[in-house]
Each structure stands twice: as structure tokens, then as C-alpha cells.
Scaffold this motif. Sequence first.
Motif, PDB file in Angstrom:
ATOM      1  N   GLN A 168       0.809  -1.212   0.000  1.00  0.00           N
ATOM      2  CA  GLN A 168       0.000   0.000   0.000  1.00  0.00           C
ATOM      3  C   GLN A 168       0.851   1.274   0.000  1.00  0.00           C
ATOM      4  O   GLN A 168       0.364   2.366   0.272  1.00  0.00           O
ATOM      5  CB  GLN A 168      -0.952  -0.007   1.203  1.00  0.00           C
ATOM      6  N   SER A 169       2.120   1.116  -0.345  1.00  0.00           N
ATOM      7  CA  SER A 169       3.062   2.244  -0.310  1.00  0.00           C
ATOM      8  C   SER A 169       2.617   3.423  -1.158  1.00  0.00           C
ATOM      9  O   SER A 169       2.758   4.589  -0.758  1.00  0.00           O
ATOM     10  CB  SER A 169       4.449   1.781  -0.762  1.00  0.00           C
ATOM     11  N   ASP A 170       2.091   3.146  -2.356  1.00  0.00           N
ATOM     12  CA  ASP A 170       1.689   4.253  -3.237  1.00  0.00           C
ATOM     13  C   ASP A 170       0.548   5.054  -2.632  1.00  0.00           C
ATOM     14  O   ASP A 170       0.522   6.296  -2.734  1.00  0.00           O
ATOM     15  CB  ASP A 170       1.289   3.714  -4.608  1.00  0.00           C
ATOM     16  N   LEU A 171      -0.396   4.372  -1.980  1.00  0.00           N
ATOM     17  CA  LEU A 171      -1.516   5.069  -1.345  1.00  0.00           C
ATOM     18  C   LEU A 171      -1.057   5.898  -0.149  1.00  0.00           C
ATOM     19  O   LEU A 171      -1.757   6.823   0.284  1.00  0.00           O
ATOM     20  CB  LEU A 171      -2.576   4.060  -0.894  1.00  0.00           C
ATOM     21  N   ASN A 274       6.181  15.141  -6.358  1.00  0.00           N
ATOM     22  CA  ASN A 274       5.401  14.999  -7.591  1.00  0.00           C
ATOM     23  C   ASN A 274       5.278  13.535  -8.001  1.00  0.00           C
ATOM     24  O   ASN A 274       4.203  13.077  -8.419  1.00  0.00           O
ATOM     25  CB  ASN A 274       6.053  15.799  -8.725  1.00  0.00           C
ATOM     26  N   THR A 275       6.356  12.792  -7.859  1.00  0.00           N
ATOM     27  CA  THR A 275       6.336  11.372  -8.209  1.00  0.00           C
ATOM     28  C   THR A 275       5.421  10.597  -7.273  1.00  0.00           C
ATOM     29  O   THR A 275       4.644   9.742  -7.713  1.00  0.00           O
ATOM     30  CB  THR A 275       7.766  10.793  -8.157  1.00  0.00           C
ATOM     31  N   ALA A 276       5.491  10.895  -5.975  1.00  0.00           N
ATOM     32  CA  ALA A 276       4.631  10.220  -5.003  1.00  0.00           C
ATOM     33  C   ALA A 276       3.163  10.494  -5.300  1.00  0.00           C
ATOM     34  O   ALA A 276       2.312   9.592  -5.201  1.00  0.00           O
ATOM     35  CB  ALA A 276       4.985  10.678  -3.590  1.00  0.00           C
ATOM     36  N   THR A 277       2.845  11.720  -5.673  1.00  0.00           N
ATOM     37  CA  THR A 277       1.464  12.089  -5.988  1.00  0.00           C
ATOM     38  C   THR A 277       0.973  11.369  -7.235  1.00  0.00           C
ATOM     39  O   THR A 277      -0.151  10.851  -7.270  1.00  0.00           O
ATOM     40  CB  THR A 277       1.355  13.612  -6.179  1.00  0.00           C
ATOM     41  N   LYS A 278       1.797  11.299  -8.267  1.00  0.00           N
ATOM     42  CA  LYS A 278       1.423  10.603  -9.498  1.00  0.00           C
ATOM     43  C   LYS A 278       1.179   9.120  -9.237  1.00  0.00           C
ATOM     44  O   LYS A 278       0.226   8.523  -9.739  1.00  0.00           O
ATOM     45  CB  LYS A 278       2.521  10.771 -10.550  1.00  0.00           C
ATOM     46  N   ASN A 281      -2.165   8.695  -7.395  1.00  0.00           N
ATOM     47  CA  ASN A 281      -3.307   8.868  -8.302  1.00  0.00           C
ATOM     48  C   ASN A 281      -3.497   7.642  -9.188  1.00  0.00           C
ATOM     49  O   ASN A 281      -4.626   7.221  -9.461  1.00  0.00           O
ATOM     50  CB  ASN A 281      -3.116  10.118  -9.157  1.00  0.00           C
ATOM     51  N   LYS A 282      -2.388   7.060  -9.643  1.00  0.00           N
ATOM     52  CA  LYS A 282      -2.464   5.859 -10.465  1.00  0.00           C
ATOM     53  C   LYS A 282      -3.041   4.686  -9.660  1.00  0.00           C
ATOM     54  O   LYS A 282      -3.858   3.908 -10.169  1.00  0.00           O
ATOM     55  CB  LYS A 282      -1.060   5.504 -10.980  1.00  0.00           C
ATOM     56  N   ALA A 283      -2.616   4.558  -8.385  1.00  0.00           N
ATOM     57  CA  ALA A 283      -3.125   3.488  -7.517  1.00  0.00           C
ATOM     58  C   ALA A 283      -4.624   3.664  -7.245  1.00  0.00           C
ATOM     59  O   ALA A 283      -5.380   2.690  -7.203  1.00  0.00           O
ATOM     60  CB  ALA A 283      -2.341   3.453  -6.214  1.00  0.00           C
ATOM     61  N   ILE A 284      -5.056   4.902  -7.062  1.00  0.00           N
ATOM     62  CA  ILE A 284      -6.477   5.189  -6.825  1.00  0.00           C
ATOM     63  C   ILE A 284      -7.319   4.791  -8.047  1.00  0.00           C
ATOM     64  O   ILE A 284      -8.351   4.152  -7.911  1.00  0.00           O
ATOM     65  CB  ILE A 284      -6.676   6.692  -6.490  1.00  0.00           C
ATOM     66  N   LYS A 285      -6.835   5.150  -9.228  1.00  0.00           N
ATOM     67  CA  LYS A 285      -7.573   4.808 -10.458  1.00  0.00           C
ATOM     68  C   LYS A 285      -7.683   3.301 -10.619  1.00  0.00           C
ATOM     69  O   LYS A 285      -8.728   2.784 -11.050  1.00  0.00           O
ATOM     70  CB  LYS A 285      -6.850   5.412 -11.667  1.00  0.00           C
ATOM     71  N   LYS A 286      -6.633   2.597 -10.264  1.00  0.00           N
ATOM     72  CA  LYS A 286      -6.639   1.133 -10.375  1.00  0.00           C
ATOM     73  C   LYS A 286      -7.675   0.526  -9.432  1.00  0.00           C
ATOM     74  O   LYS A 286      -8.391  -0.423  -9.799  1.00  0.00           O
ATOM     75  CB  LYS A 286      -5.242   0.587 -10.038  1.00  0.00           C
TER      76      LYS A 286
END
Length: 289
Positions: A168-171, A274-278, A281-286
Motif C-alpha cells: 500500500q506504499s503508493d496510497l 510529484n512522483t509520489a502524488t502521481k 493517483n495511479k493506484a487510486i484509479k486502479k
Amino acid sequence: MKLKPVNSISGIATKDFIKDYLNKGQPVIIKDFISKDSPCWSKWSYDYFKEIAGNEKIDVYGREEESQNHAASPPVGKMTFGEYLDTIQKEPTELRLFLFNLMKIRPELKKDVIFNDVTGGKVIQWLPYMFFGGEGSATRNHFDIDMSHVFISQFQGSKRIWLFPNNQSDLMYKLPYNFHSIANLKKSDVKDYPGLEFLDGYEAVINPGETLYMPAGWWHYIQYETEGYSISVRALANSLSEKLKGARNLFVTRHFDDTMRKIFKDKWLDYKINTATKRANKAIKKIKK
């Protein structure tokens, strides 16, 4: 954010602990990891610590929001160990002692703690660290750089710990090349960090005599419900890949980050945010798909 309570166990056989918790990477509170016969329960107190090490000069740590661009937060000041203990007893404070090696200063203290090693000898008992904190203090959300299993035992006061698996690191809005997140799980607004809404983890409250097993690579956000202190010991990660990742974090990744921070200064932090935010957002869309 969803939080489930962590289960408690006692009297578990080594083979069962390894099968049900260590191999599965399942957090659990162990009621008898520190033997009730350990001399520490009758000997240790703030007064005792002040008597044997009160004049030792120590680094103290505080709020970590101002050090997001550092793999490890720098200390905010120095004082004697005795002065620090007086401070946390007197009033709530954000001051903490981080990876404090009191048992190196006073190695005789190691004899006061008897471990019931439920891992069958995997725990590195000769390398204990102590953590002290004032009421209301907290660590930033992070996972341990060496990717080891951690057993954190409470001796005074109580701690509330939130735990999340590494996937869950990206979230979490994990910063690249670091081991912490830019979001504060307790204070950040979900409007600013929408990924926090999708976190699914555990909550544990540990009191004196209780030990929380935190699997290798798991995120943890530690909050001091009262002033207090604990001891942590480690066991190496299960797989070779996790061990190698821990070694890479220690000897390559953090030094690369230090170099880039010195060269690019605030631009390096901006890139990481910026990278963490991107990635969030990608994890949320998934998840929404």
C-alpha cells in the motif's frame, strides 16, 4: 482508512508462530515475549535510569514534518538523559529518543531482559534498541530501512500503532528513495491526500508486558498515548530478496538520496513529492476500476 484490531496471543509454540505469523507476515500482539521472571520488571524505573545514566548527553528528536527530505530525521537538540526523563514525566511533549542504545552505555541492562523467543532463535537479541517518548509524541509514517521483522515490547505507558502492508506504499504517498510518506495519517486532509481513504490496515495498542510483532517491510505510525518507553529487537527477513532489498536500502539507496539532495536541494524534494502524488493517483484509479 480502515483499521482492524490486531489479535493477541500467548503460550504459542515456535512452529505455530513461524507458520501462522512469521511466514505469513501477519502482525500480532504477543503477551509473553518478555518473560515475567525478567529482573527488568522489578528493577527498571525512571529513577533507576537517572541513577545509572542520568548524566549521559543524548540527542532528542521532535516533530518530523519539517524533515521530509531526510531519510532519517535530524535531532532537534541535546540534553542529559536525566533532564529528558524529567521532561516527559512533567508534561506532554513531542520530544522522543530514537534508536537510543542505553544498553550499549549500560550493557548490564541486557541481563535484566529474558526473551521468550517464539522464532526459535531468529531474533537478534544482542542488538536491542530503546525508544522513549512524551505523551502526544508520534513518529512519521514509515517502514524500517533494513526490511527486518520487528518485535517492539512496551515497558512503561502505552502506544497506539497503525500498521499497513508494504503493497500500500503508493496510497501512503511514499517518497521515492525514502522510507516514509509525506502524508500524516492522523492530521492530513483526505482532500489533499485522497489515497488515504483507501488504506486498509491494523491498529494495535500495546501496554507494559506486551510485544507487537511487525512483519518485515510493514508501514507503521507510532503514537504515544502516554509518556513511556519500549525495546525493539529484530529478526532477519524471510526471503533472500527481502534481505537483499534491506542491504540495498542501507548501503545504496539512502546514500544516493543524500547525494541528490545535496546537489539539487529543494528541487529533489519537489521531484519526489510529484512522483509520489502521481503514483498515488495511479493506484487510486486502479482501485476504482
